[in-house]
Design a protein around this motif. Structure first.
Motif, PDB file in Angstrom:
ATOM      1  N   ALA A  25      15.762 -84.652  26.010  1.00 28.61           N
ATOM      2  CA  ALA A  25      16.329 -83.898  26.639  1.00 28.61           C
ATOM      3  C   ALA A  25      15.598 -83.316  28.142  1.00 28.61           C
ATOM      4  N   ASN A  26      14.285 -83.340  28.018  1.00 31.52           N
ATOM      5  CA  ASN A  26      13.481 -83.093  29.351  1.00 31.52           C
ATOM      6  C   ASN A  26      13.563 -84.374  30.323  1.00 31.52           C
ATOM      7  N   THR A  27      13.475 -85.303  29.577  1.00 33.45           N
ATOM      8  CA  THR A  27      13.637 -86.850  30.652  1.00 33.45           C
ATOM      9  C   THR A  27      15.094 -86.825  31.098  1.00 33.45           C
ATOM     10  N   ILE A  28      15.879 -86.382  30.370  1.00 32.53           N
ATOM     11  CA  ILE A  28      17.398 -86.331  31.191  1.00 32.53           C
ATOM     12  C   ILE A  28      17.572 -85.374  32.087  1.00 32.53           C
ATOM     13  N   CYS A  29      17.039 -84.275  31.938  1.00 30.15           N
ATOM     14  CA  CYS A  29      17.046 -83.180  33.235  1.00 30.15           C
ATOM     15  C   CYS A  29      16.190 -83.543  34.113  1.00 30.15           C
ATOM     16  N   GLU A  30      14.901 -83.951  34.005  1.00 31.37           N
ATOM     17  CA  GLU A  30      14.015 -84.424  34.928  1.00 31.37           C
ATOM     18  C   GLU A  30      14.889 -85.528  35.920  1.00 31.37           C
ATOM     19  N   THR A  31      15.360 -86.545  35.168  1.00 30.40           N
ATOM     20  CA  THR A  31      16.140 -87.539  35.910  1.00 30.40           C
ATOM     21  C   THR A  31      17.363 -86.820  36.746  1.00 30.40           C
ATOM     22  N   PHE A  32      18.073 -85.778  36.159  1.00 29.35           N
ATOM     23  CA  PHE A  32      19.196 -85.359  36.843  1.00 29.35           C
ATOM     24  C   PHE A  32      18.864 -84.393  37.797  1.00 29.35           C
ATOM     25  N   GLU A  33      17.766 -83.736  38.000  1.00 30.03           N
ATOM     26  CA  GLU A  33      17.522 -82.970  39.096  1.00 30.03           C
ATOM     27  C   GLU A  33      16.844 -83.807  40.111  1.00 30.03           C
ATOM     28  N   GLY A 133      21.459 -82.872  27.672  1.00 30.75           N
ATOM     29  CA  GLY A 133      21.256 -82.375  28.848  1.00 30.75           C
ATOM     30  C   GLY A 133      21.796 -81.082  29.174  1.00 30.75           C
ATOM     31  N   GLU A 134      22.963 -80.735  28.943  1.00 34.03           N
ATOM     32  CA  GLU A 134      23.648 -79.666  29.138  1.00 34.03           C
ATOM     33  C   GLU A 134      23.189 -78.477  28.358  1.00 34.03           C
ATOM     34  N   ASN A 135      22.903 -78.629  27.209  1.00 33.63           N
ATOM     35  CA  ASN A 135      22.087 -77.537  26.160  1.00 33.63           C
ATOM     36  C   ASN A 135      20.697 -77.248  26.914  1.00 33.63           C
ATOM     37  N   ALA A 136      19.964 -78.406  27.403  1.00 32.34           N
ATOM     38  CA  ALA A 136      18.526 -78.075  27.952  1.00 32.34           C
ATOM     39  C   ALA A 136      18.787 -77.299  29.331  1.00 32.34           C
ATOM     40  N   LEU A 137      19.914 -77.550  30.092  1.00 28.24           N
ATOM     41  CA  LEU A 137      20.035 -76.755  31.259  1.00 28.24           C
ATOM     42  C   LEU A 137      20.461 -75.475  30.961  1.00 28.24           C
ATOM     43  N   ARG A 138      21.439 -75.478  30.132  1.00 29.81           N
ATOM     44  CA  ARG A 138      21.934 -73.948  29.989  1.00 29.81           C
ATOM     45  C   ARG A 138      20.867 -73.013  29.271  1.00 29.81           C
ATOM     46  N   VAL A 139      20.054 -73.698  28.188  1.00 30.75           N
ATOM     47  CA  VAL A 139      18.725 -72.959  27.629  1.00 30.75           C
ATOM     48  C   VAL A 139      17.749 -72.625  28.685  1.00 30.75           C
ATOM     49  N   GLY A 140      17.373 -73.824  29.752  1.00 35.86           N
ATOM     50  CA  GLY A 140      16.299 -73.640  30.356  1.00 35.86           C
ATOM     51  C   GLY A 140      16.646 -72.656  31.592  1.00 35.86           C
ATOM     52  N   TYR A 141      17.794 -72.745  32.128  1.00 33.14           N
ATOM     53  CA  TYR A 141      18.041 -72.075  33.329  1.00 33.14           C
ATOM     54  C   TYR A 141      19.090 -70.654  33.005  1.00 33.14           C
ATOM     55  N   GLN A 142      19.771 -70.568  31.813  1.00 38.03           N
ATOM     56  CA  GLN A 142      20.737 -69.774  31.563  1.00 38.03           C
ATOM     57  C   GLN A 142      21.569 -69.259  32.908  1.00 38.03           C
ATOM     58  N   PRO A 143      22.209 -70.586  33.476  1.00 38.40           N
ATOM     59  CA  PRO A 143      23.177 -70.270  34.705  1.00 38.40           C
ATOM     60  C   PRO A 143      24.018 -69.022  34.524  1.00 38.40           C
ATOM     61  N   TYR A 205      11.262 -69.073  37.036  1.00 41.17           N
ATOM     62  CA  TYR A 205      11.691 -70.284  37.639  1.00 41.17           C
ATOM     63  C   TYR A 205      10.525 -71.385  37.369  1.00 41.17           C
ATOM     64  N   ASP A 206       9.393 -71.183  37.310  1.00 38.57           N
ATOM     65  CA  ASP A 206       8.347 -72.292  37.327  1.00 38.57           C
ATOM     66  C   ASP A 206       7.887 -72.369  35.710  1.00 38.57           C
ATOM     67  N   GLU A 207       8.731 -71.751  34.829  1.00 42.91           N
ATOM     68  CA  GLU A 207       8.459 -71.896  33.275  1.00 42.91           C
ATOM     69  C   GLU A 207       9.218 -73.178  32.643  1.00 42.91           C
ATOM     70  N   ARG A 208       9.911 -74.037  33.344  1.00 46.46           N
ATOM     71  CA  ARG A 208      10.817 -75.066  32.682  1.00 46.46           C
ATOM     72  C   ARG A 208       9.782 -75.984  32.083  1.00 46.46           C
ATOM     73  N   ALA A 209      10.381 -76.745  31.171  1.00 46.58           N
ATOM     74  CA  ALA A 209       9.959 -77.789  30.258  1.00 46.58           C
ATOM     75  C   ALA A 209       9.454 -78.956  30.963  1.00 46.58           C
ATOM     76  N   TRP A 210      10.273 -79.362  31.952  1.00 47.10           N
ATOM     77  CA  TRP A 210      10.404 -80.446  32.743  1.00 47.10           C
ATOM     78  C   TRP A 210       9.958 -80.011  34.294  1.00 47.10           C
ATOM     79  N   PRO A 211       9.178 -81.015  34.941  1.00 46.12           N
ATOM     80  CA  PRO A 211       8.763 -80.781  36.326  1.00 46.12           C
ATOM     81  C   PRO A 211       9.738 -80.879  37.348  1.00 46.12           C
ATOM     82  N   HIS A 212      10.126 -79.862  38.238  1.00 45.34           N
ATOM     83  CA  HIS A 212      10.964 -79.828  39.456  1.00 45.34           C
ATOM     84  C   HIS A 212      10.482 -81.100  40.299  1.00 45.34           C
ATOM     85  N   PRO A 213      11.372 -81.451  40.955  1.00 49.84           N
ATOM     86  CA  PRO A 213      11.083 -82.522  42.386  1.00 49.84           C
ATOM     87  C   PRO A 213      10.609 -81.770  43.274  1.00 49.84           C
ATOM     88  N   SER A 214       9.770 -82.379  43.946  1.00 47.62           N
ATOM     89  CA  SER A 214       9.041 -81.631  45.276  1.00 47.62           C
ATOM     90  C   SER A 214       9.987 -81.001  46.312  1.00 47.62           C
TER      91      SER A 214
END
Length: 224
Positions: A25-33, A133-143, A205-214
């Protein structure tokens, strides 16, 4: 035993399972972003396939969402699948992800929001991975449109749905061409809840399990 020896004696190697559900899930989200942000100002060119998507605010005129304008935090995250989750049957639609984004674009327009200030990000994926991926985005960000202003992604289907009470999203962003029961939500109270929620999102914001793109990549499609 000295301090260094004591530390060595207590050492245990880290554990890593590259095929764990969380890691995938983290790999999917990192690739997605790392996918480009695409303007919703124009009709979205049609493409085939199912997968993961999210909507983002990138403007300056809607004060409610202004704190999100420079961050990776989506206002809404979703998936469009190639199979019916209830029956497992393949859907007839060849363009499920495109169709979902097209519906959302119309909702934003009818809700009176400036469509030029919204972007989407999408990634074609097998259903099982889109779900992760959807579940990770929803849990990680709570859009905010998934959590505090529910109803954005709902479809009007049949007399029962048409008579249901107005959703929280439609209460704050009134205008979609659909019928509703009576308004039961206090607009100003909802807006206060949204502001508090977004402030918490920014704080975490900085507590996500996957790194943000720069940096975000923008792609505005000018389609006649």
């Amino acid at each position: 035993m000295n301090e260094q020896e004591a530390m060595t004696a207590e050492y245990t190697p880290a554990s890593f399972d590259p095929l764990s559900t969380v890691q995938i899930a983290n790999t999917i989200c990192e690739t997605f972003e790392r996918q480009p942000l695409v303007s919703m100002a124009y009709e979205i060119p049609r493409f085939e396939g199912s997968g993961l998507y999210a909507l983002y605010y990138r403007g300056h005129s809607v004060d409610l969402y202004l704190p999100l304008a420079s961050l990776q935090i989506p206002v809404y995250a979703g998936q469009a699948l190639s199979s019916n989750s209830a029956t497992g049957e393949r859907v007839r639609e060849r363009y499920p992800l495109h169709s979902r984004l097209k519906q959302h674009r119309l909702s934003i327009l009818e809700g009176g929001l400036p469509i030029t200030e919204f972007r989407f990000r999408a990634l074609l994926l097998p259903d099982v991975h889109a779900d992760l991926g959807e579940n990770a985005l929803r849990v990680g960000y709570q859009p905010v449109w998934n959590s505090k202003l529910k109803g954005f992604g709902s479809k009007e289907q049949g007399s029962t749905t048409r008579q249901s009470k107005k959703s929280k999203w439609d209460t704050v962003h009134d205008g979609r061409r659909r019928t509703h029961g009576g308004v039961i939500h206090d607009v100003e109270k909802l807006k206060e809840q949204v502001r508090a929620h977004i402030a918490q999102q920014v704080s975490d914001y900085d507590e996500r399990a996957w790194p943000h793109p720069s940096a975000d990549k923008y792609l505005d499609l000018d389609v006649p």
